[in-house]
Design an enzyme around this catalytic site. Structure first.
Site, PDB file in Angstrom:
ATOM      1  N   CYS A 236       0.852  -1.187   0.000  1.00 35.68           N
ATOM      2  CA  CYS A 236       0.000   0.000   0.000  1.00 35.68           C
ATOM      3  C   CYS A 236       0.896   1.248   0.000  1.00 35.68           C
ATOM      4  O   CYS A 236       2.033   1.201   0.461  1.00 35.68           O
ATOM      5  CB  CYS A 236      -0.926   0.105   1.199  1.00 35.68           C
ATOM      6  SG  CYS A 236      -1.933  -1.359   1.455  1.00 35.68           S
TER       7      CYS A 236
ATOM      8  N   ARG B 102       3.021   0.447  -5.370  1.00 36.22           N
ATOM      9  CA  ARG B 102       2.964  -0.244  -4.079  1.00 36.22           C
ATOM     10  C   ARG B 102       1.654  -1.009  -3.879  1.00 36.22           C
ATOM     11  O   ARG B 102       1.491  -1.728  -2.888  1.00 36.22           O
ATOM     12  CB  ARG B 102       3.117   0.765  -2.937  1.00 36.22           C
ATOM     13  CG  ARG B 102       4.401   1.567  -3.008  1.00 36.22           C
ATOM     14  CD  ARG B 102       4.488   2.513  -1.834  1.00 36.22           C
ATOM     15  NE  ARG B 102       4.506   1.783  -0.589  1.00 36.22           N
ATOM     16  CZ  ARG B 102       5.576   1.268  -0.030  1.00 36.22           C
ATOM     17  NH1 ARG B 102       6.751   1.404  -0.616  1.00 36.22           N
ATOM     18  NH2 ARG B 102       5.506   0.617   1.101  1.00 36.22           N
TER      19      ARG B 102
ATOM     20  N   TRP C 198      -3.066  -2.444  -1.532  1.00 30.01           N
ATOM     21  CA  TRP C 198      -2.812  -3.821  -1.943  1.00 30.01           C
ATOM     22  C   TRP C 198      -3.419  -4.665  -0.820  1.00 30.01           C
ATOM     23  O   TRP C 198      -2.907  -4.695   0.290  1.00 30.01           O
ATOM     24  CB  TRP C 198      -1.319  -4.077  -2.074  1.00 30.01           C
ATOM     25  CG  TRP C 198      -0.992  -5.415  -2.652  1.00 30.01           C
ATOM     26  CD1 TRP C 198      -0.971  -5.757  -3.972  1.00 30.01           C
ATOM     27  CD2 TRP C 198      -0.613  -6.597  -1.936  1.00 30.01           C
ATOM     28  NE1 TRP C 198      -0.618  -7.077  -4.116  1.00 30.01           N
ATOM     29  CE2 TRP C 198      -0.396  -7.612  -2.881  1.00 30.01           C
ATOM     30  CE3 TRP C 198      -0.451  -6.898  -0.583  1.00 30.01           C
ATOM     31  CZ2 TRP C 198      -0.019  -8.904  -2.528  1.00 30.01           C
ATOM     32  CZ3 TRP C 198      -0.074  -8.178  -0.228  1.00 30.01           C
ATOM     33  CH2 TRP C 198       0.141  -9.159  -1.193  1.00 30.01           C
TER      34      TRP C 198
ATOM     35  N   ASN D 187      -0.543   1.452   5.988  1.00 32.02           N
ATOM     36  CA  ASN D 187       0.187   0.472   5.172  1.00 32.02           C
ATOM     37  C   ASN D 187       0.780  -0.535   6.138  1.00 32.02           C
ATOM     38  O   ASN D 187       1.627  -0.181   6.951  1.00 32.02           O
ATOM     39  CB  ASN D 187       1.286   1.205   4.385  1.00 32.02           C
ATOM     40  CG  ASN D 187       2.319   0.259   3.790  1.00 32.02           C
ATOM     41  OD1 ASN D 187       2.013  -0.885   3.501  1.00 32.02           O
ATOM     42  ND2 ASN D 187       3.529   0.739   3.613  1.00 32.02           N
ATOM     43  N   GLY D 188       0.324  -1.784   6.069  1.00 29.62           N
ATOM     44  CA  GLY D 188       0.859  -2.800   6.979  1.00 29.62           C
ATOM     45  C   GLY D 188      -0.237  -3.757   7.424  1.00 29.62           C
ATOM     46  O   GLY D 188      -1.301  -3.820   6.804  1.00 29.62           O
TER      47      GLY D 188
ATOM     48  N   GLU E 205      15.247 -15.891 -14.203  1.00 27.91           N
ATOM     49  CA  GLU E 205      14.781 -14.504 -14.249  1.00 27.91           C
ATOM     50  C   GLU E 205      13.915 -14.260 -15.491  1.00 27.91           C
ATOM     51  O   GLU E 205      12.885 -13.584 -15.416  1.00 27.91           O
ATOM     52  CB  GLU E 205      15.999 -13.563 -14.208  1.00 27.91           C
ATOM     53  CG  GLU E 205      15.721 -12.088 -14.379  1.00 27.91           C
ATOM     54  CD  GLU E 205      14.820 -11.480 -13.299  1.00 27.91           C
ATOM     55  OE1 GLU E 205      14.489 -12.161 -12.323  1.00 27.91           O
ATOM     56  OE2 GLU E 205      14.422 -10.318 -13.478  1.00 27.91           O
TER      57      GLU E 205
ATOM     58  N   LYS F 294      10.050 -13.010 -15.371  1.00 24.95           N
ATOM     59  CA  LYS F 294       9.576 -11.795 -16.065  1.00 24.95           C
ATOM     60  C   LYS F 294       8.340 -12.116 -16.896  1.00 24.95           C
ATOM     61  O   LYS F 294       7.365 -11.377 -16.878  1.00 24.95           O
ATOM     62  CB  LYS F 294      10.651 -11.231 -17.008  1.00 24.95           C
ATOM     63  CG  LYS F 294      11.809 -10.498 -16.400  1.00 24.95           C
ATOM     64  CD  LYS F 294      11.512  -9.163 -15.774  1.00 24.95           C
ATOM     65  CE  LYS F 294      11.076  -9.333 -14.369  1.00 24.95           C
ATOM     66  NZ  LYS F 294      12.018  -9.356 -13.314  1.00 24.95           N
TER      67      LYS F 294
ATOM     68  N   GLU G 200       5.203 -12.901 -14.606  1.00 27.10           N
ATOM     69  CA  GLU G 200       4.578 -11.850 -13.807  1.00 27.10           C
ATOM     70  C   GLU G 200       3.871 -10.797 -14.629  1.00 27.10           C
ATOM     71  O   GLU G 200       2.919 -10.196 -14.154  1.00 27.10           O
ATOM     72  CB  GLU G 200       5.557 -11.219 -12.804  1.00 27.10           C
ATOM     73  CG  GLU G 200       6.657 -10.411 -13.360  1.00 27.10           C
ATOM     74  CD  GLU G 200       7.591  -9.867 -12.265  1.00 27.10           C
ATOM     75  OE1 GLU G 200       7.145  -9.605 -11.158  1.00 27.10           O
ATOM     76  OE2 GLU G 200       8.790  -9.708 -12.565  1.00 27.10           O
TER      77      GLU G 200
ATOM     78  N   HIS H 265      16.247 -35.007 -17.036  1.00 28.59           N
ATOM     79  CA  HIS H 265      15.828 -35.646 -15.780  1.00 28.59           C
ATOM     80  C   HIS H 265      14.343 -35.427 -15.508  1.00 28.59           C
ATOM     81  O   HIS H 265      13.900 -35.607 -14.382  1.00 28.59           O
ATOM     82  CB  HIS H 265      16.678 -35.121 -14.621  1.00 28.59           C
ATOM     83  CG  HIS H 265      18.134 -35.418 -14.805  1.00 28.59           C
ATOM     84  ND1 HIS H 265      18.657 -36.688 -14.694  1.00 28.59           N
ATOM     85  CD2 HIS H 265      19.166 -34.610 -15.150  1.00 28.59           C
ATOM     86  CE1 HIS H 265      19.952 -36.650 -14.933  1.00 28.59           C
ATOM     87  NE2 HIS H 265      20.292 -35.404 -15.223  1.00 28.59           N
TER      88      HIS H 265
ATOM     89  N   LYS I 206       4.982  -3.495  -5.953  1.00 26.51           N
ATOM     90  CA  LYS I 206       6.421  -3.308  -6.153  1.00 26.51           C
ATOM     91  C   LYS I 206       7.210  -3.676  -4.906  1.00 26.51           C
ATOM     92  O   LYS I 206       8.249  -4.316  -4.989  1.00 26.51           O
ATOM     93  CB  LYS I 206       6.691  -1.850  -6.545  1.00 26.51           C
ATOM     94  CG  LYS I 206       8.145  -1.550  -6.835  1.00 26.51           C
ATOM     95  CD  LYS I 206       8.576  -2.178  -8.133  1.00 26.51           C
ATOM     96  CE  LYS I 206      10.042  -1.976  -8.433  1.00 26.51           C
ATOM     97  NZ  LYS I 206      10.502  -2.928  -9.458  1.00 26.51           N
TER      98      LYS I 206
HETATM   99  O1  M6R Z   1      12.575  -4.849  -3.470  1.00 26.91           O
HETATM  100  P1  M6R Z   1      13.129  -6.251  -3.504  1.00 26.91           P
HETATM  101  O2  M6R Z   1      14.259  -6.377  -4.447  1.00 26.91           O
HETATM  102  O3  M6R Z   1      13.458  -6.772  -2.151  1.00 26.91           O
HETATM  103  O4  M6R Z   1      11.930  -7.123  -4.073  1.00 26.91           O
HETATM  104  C1  M6R Z   1      12.032  -8.509  -4.167  1.00 26.91           C
HETATM  105  C2  M6R Z   1      10.945  -9.071  -5.046  1.00 26.91           C
HETATM  106  O5  M6R Z   1       9.679  -8.791  -4.498  1.00 26.91           O
HETATM  107  C3  M6R Z   1      10.996  -8.521  -6.479  1.00 26.91           C
HETATM  108  O6  M6R Z   1      12.233  -8.756  -7.066  1.00 26.91           O
HETATM  109  C4  M6R Z   1       9.902  -9.183  -7.336  1.00 26.91           C
HETATM  110  O7  M6R Z   1      10.163 -10.528  -7.514  1.00 26.91           O
HETATM  111  C5  M6R Z   1       9.791  -8.450  -8.688  1.00 26.91           C
HETATM  112  N1  M6R Z   1       8.415  -8.219  -9.005  1.00 26.91           N
HETATM  113  C6  M6R Z   1      10.358  -9.216  -9.809  1.00 26.91           C
HETATM  114  O8  M6R Z   1      10.247  -8.555 -11.028  1.00 26.91           O
END
Ligand code: M6R
Length: 615
Positions: free
Chosen positions: A2, A27, A75, A101-102, A488, A492, A495, A511, A610
Site C-alpha cells: 500500500c 505499491r 494492496w 500500510n501494513g 529470471e 519476467k 509476472e 531428468h 512493487k
Molecule cells: O525490493 P526487492 O528487491 O526486495 O523485491 C524482491 C521481489 O519482491 C521482487 O524482485 C519481485 O520478484 C519483482 N516483481 C520481480 O520482477
C-alpha cells in the site's frame, strides 16, 4: 504494501495527494481513497480500482476542496478489494480518519473487545479496528490525539505506517511507523507525508525518514516532533537532502515504465560503477567494503539472502564470488531462511539484496543474521530505505527509481555492484592477479555499450514475441552463470504476461522436464560462446529432436545454434561472468512485448506490488 500520502499546508491538498498516489501505485493498486478537510467538513471518497477511478469519482462528486488531505492506494491484505474496505477509514464518531500500510496482526481480538463496548465496523479491515481503538483510547483516557495514537499502537502487534487526522484538531497529522516506510517532506509552512519521497519531490528536497518504532506530530507552524512510540523518548529528527529529481520518476516518452527502465540500463550501470571503478588506476573503491574489508577477507562463507529478482541476482553473484574470490557462497530465499533456524555465526558475511530496501522477509532475515553475530552488508537501490539502515554497511546500486513492478534495471545494477564486490574481494585475498583484475574492470566498463547494442534487437524481438505470444507455456534454459538468467527470464514472463514459464539448468531437462516438450513449447535457450557452449548445443539438439520451438540467445556471429533454432537473438561477446548482464536484456524485452501484445497491464500486473512489505 500500500502507498500512503498526506499534505498539510497552504496549497490545495487534492492535486498533491492524487498525483502522489499515482506515483505510489507501484505499491498497490486494487483500490484507492482520499480524505480532505476543507476547514469545516471532512470528506472521504474511496473506490475499488485505480487512482484514475478515484479521480473520476472525486471530480464527479465535487470532492476536491481543502488544504489538508490524506490518501491511500491499496494492496489488499484483510478484506477483498472493494469500496468499503478501501482507506481512509473513519472512527465510529466520524471525527478521526486513518490511512495505513501494513498489518495489525492482533486485530481480531482488539475488534472483539471494541465490539463488546459498542463499536461497530463496516469493513473487514484491520485498519478500521485501529482507528476505533485510537478513538476509544482518546475518549477513555481523555488524552490528545498524539497520545491516543501512541497508547493504541502500543496495544497492537504487527506492522504499520499510518497517518491519522482528527477534525477536532485540524492543524496536525499524526504519523507513525513500524516495519513500513514513512517519509515526511518538510517545506515552507507545509508538510508532506508519503511512503517514499516521490510524491513531494517537486515541492521540497528536505525529508525526514522515520525510523521503526517512531511517531511524529506534524503540526502547522511547528517543527516536526518525533518520539519513540514505546517509551515516549523524544528524538531529534535528521532532515535529509534528497538527490532524486522529478524527471527520474516520470515516463520520459516511453509507453511504460518497464520499457523506460529496460532502456535506462546502460546509464544505470554507469551510475552504479561511477566513482567506484577506477579502470585506469586498476582500483575498486566501495566505502562500505573498504571500511570492513577484514570482515570479508576473514569470512568463512558468504550467505546471500533476497527474494524474487534480487534472489536471482544473488544466484549470479554466487557464481561470480566463487569464481573470482574463491569463497564459498550460499544463496537463500529470505522467506525460508528466517524460519529455519539456520547455522550462522560471526564468521559469516551476509549480503542482503533488495531493490526497494523494504521487503519484509529480507528485513527479517537480516535481523536474524545480526542476532547471530554475522556481519550484514546491504545491496539496495532505494536510498535511506529500511534495509539500508538496518544493515551494518552496504552499497547502493544507484539505478534511480524503479517504478515498473517487474524488476529490470535493479537486476543488472545489483549484478554490477556484486561483481565489483567479488573483484575487490578477489584482489584483497590475492586470488586474482593485477593484470586479470584490470582486464575484468575493462570488460565491465564495456558492458553499458554492449547493452545498447543488445537493445538494438528490439524490433526483431517483437517479431519473436508475436510468433509465440499465444503459447500456454514457455521453458527457459541456461547453464552456469546463465542458469539464474533463465530463472529470471521465466519470472519476467510469468509476472507480466501471466503465461506459465519455468527456468531450468539446460542439462536438467533430461531428468524430467523434457517430457513437456512438443511442437507447441517455445524454449528459450541461453547459448553464449563463453559458458559451456558445446554442452548447451547438445542440449538444444536433444530438445530439437523432440520438436520444440527454439529461441536461442547467442553471441554475435553464432552459426551452430542459428542452424538449429527457429529464431536467434544476438548479444555482444564478453567474459563469461558478465554474460548475464547482456543475456538478460532480450529476455526482458521478450516478456515486455508478449505482455503488451496480450494487452496486459505491464507496469502494474495483477496481484502484485512493487515492494512486498508483508510476509
Ligand atoms: O525490493 P526487492 O528487491 O526486495 O523485491 C524482491 C521481489 O519482491 C521482487 O524482485 C519481485 O520478484 C519483482 N516483481 C520481480 O520482477
Amino acid at each position: 504494501m500500500c502507498g500512503i500520502v498526506g499534505y498539510i499546508g497552504h496549497r490545495d491538498a487534492y492535486p498533491i495527494v492524487l498525483k502522489g498516489l499515482q506515483r505510489l501505485e507501484y505499491r498497490g493498486y486494487d483500490s484507492a481513497g482520499i480524505a480532505l478537510y476543507d476547514g469545516a467538513n471532512l470528506n472521504v471518497c474511496k473506490t475499488k480500482g485505480k487512482v484514475l477511478d478515484l479521480k473520476n469519482k472525486m471530480e464527479a462528486e465535487n470532492i476536491t476542496e481543502g488544504n489538508i488531505g490524506i490518501g491511500h492506494t491499496r494492496w489488499a491484505t484483510h478484506g477483498v478489494p472493494n469500496d468499503v474496505n478501501s482507506h481512509p477509514h473513519y472512527s465510529n464518531s466520524g471525527d478521526i480518519v486513518i490511512i495505513h500500510n501494513g498489518i495489525i496482526e492482533n486485530y481480531a481480538s482488539l475488534k472483539q473487545e471494541l465490539t463488546s463496548r459498542g463499536y461497530t465496523f463496516e469493513s473487514d479491515t484491520d485498519t478500521e479496528v485501529l482507528v476505533n481503538l485510537i478513538e476509544d483510547v482518546k475518549k477513555k483516557e481523555n488524552v490528545k490525539l498524539g497520545k491516543a495514537v501512541q497508547i493504541a499502537l502500543n496495544q497492537t502487534i504487527g506492522a504499520y505506517a499510518i497517518a491519522v487526522f482528527d477534525r477536532n484538531k485540524p492543524d496536525e497529522i499524526i504519523v507513525a511507523r513500524l516495519g513500513s516506510p514513512l517519509a515526511i517532506g518538510v517545506g515552507e509552512d507545509e508538510f508532506f507525508i508519503a511512503s517514499d519521497a516521490s510524491p513531494f519531490i517537486e515541492f521540497t528536497k528536505s525529508a525526514i525518514y522515520l525510523e521503526d518504532g517512531e511517531m511524529a506530530i506534524v503540526r502547522l507552524g511547528r517543527e516536526v516532533r518525533v518520539r519513540k512510540i514505546q517509551d515516549d523518548t523524544m528524538v531529534v529528527p535528521y532532515v535529509q537532502e534528497l538527490q532524486m529529481n522529478l524527471e527520474q520518476i516520470e515516463k520520459g516518452g516511453y509507453e511504460h515504465f518497464m520499457l523506460k527502465e529496460i532502456y535506462e540500463q546502460p546509464s544505470a550501470i554507469v551510475d552504479t560503477y561511477r566513482g567506484r571503478m577506477l579502470v585506469d588506476k586498476g582500483i575498486v573503491r566501495m566505502a562500505g567494503m573498504d571500511d570492513n574489508i577484514e570482515k570479508f577477507t576473514n569470512a568463512k562463507r558468504i550467505l546471500i539472502v533476497a527474494c524474487g529478482t534480487s534472489w536471482h541476482a544473488g544466484l549470479v553473484a554466487e557464481y561470480i564470488f566463487e569464481d573470482f574470490a574463491r569463497v564459498p557462497v550460499e544463496v537463500e530465499y529470505a522467506s525460508e531462511f528466517r524460519y529455519r533456524n539456520p547455522i550462522i555465526d560471526e564468521n559469516d558475511v551476509v549480503i542482503a539484496i533488495s531493490q526497494s530496501g523494504e521487503t519484509a522477509d529480507t528485513m527479517a532475515a537480516i535481523k536474524l543474521a545480526k542476532s547471530k553475530g554475522a556481519f550484514v552488508f546491504g545491496v539496495c537501490n532505494v536510498v535511506g530505505s529500511s534495509i539500508s539502515r538496518e544493515t551494518h554497511a552496504g552499497a547502493y546500486t544507484h539505478a534511480g527509481p524503479e517504478i515498473g513492478v517487474a524488476s529490470t534495471k535493479a537486476f543488472t545494477t545489483q549484478i554490477t555492484v556484486l561483481s565489483l564486490m567479488a573483484l575487490k574481494l578477489a584482489k584483497a585475498k590475492g586470488n586474482m592477479s593485477h593484470a586479470d583484475f584490470h582486464y575484468h574492470l575493462q570488460e565491465l566498463d564495456l558492458i553499458p555499450k554492449k547493452i545498447k547494442k543488445a537493445l538494438e534487437s528490439n524490433e526483431h524481438i517483437k517479431v519473436v514475441a508475436k510468433k509465440y505470444m499465444n503459447a500456454a507455456n514457455f521453458l527457459y534454459l541456461g547453464r552456469g552463470f546463465n542458469f539464474p538468467v533463465a530463472l529470471e527470464g521465466a519470472l519476467k514472463l510469468k509476472e507480466i504476461s501471466y503465461i506459465h514459464a519455468e527456468g531450468y539448468p539446460a542439462a536438467e531437462m533430461k531428468h524430467g522436464p523434457i517430457a513437456l516438450i512438443d511442437e507447441n513449447m517455445p524454449v528459450v535457450v541461453i547459448a553464449t560462446k563463453k559458458g559451456h557452449y558445446e554442452k548447451v548445443v547438445s542440449n538444444i539438439q536433444e530438445i530439437k529432436s523432440r520438436d520444440a520451438r527454439i529461441i536461442g540467445i547467442v553471441t554475435e556471429g553464432d552459426k551452430d545454434v542459428r542452424s538449429m533454432a527457429d529464431y536467434v537473438i544476438e548479444v555482444p561477446d564478453t567474459i563469461e561472468a558478465f554474460t548475464p548482464l547482456l543475456t538478460t536484456i532480450p529476455l526482458q524485452l521478450l516478456s515486455y512485448h508478449v505482455a503488451v501484445m496480450l494487452g496486459k497491464n505491464v507496469d502494474q500486473p495483477r496481484n502484485l506490488a512493487k515492494s512486498v512489505t508483508v510476509e
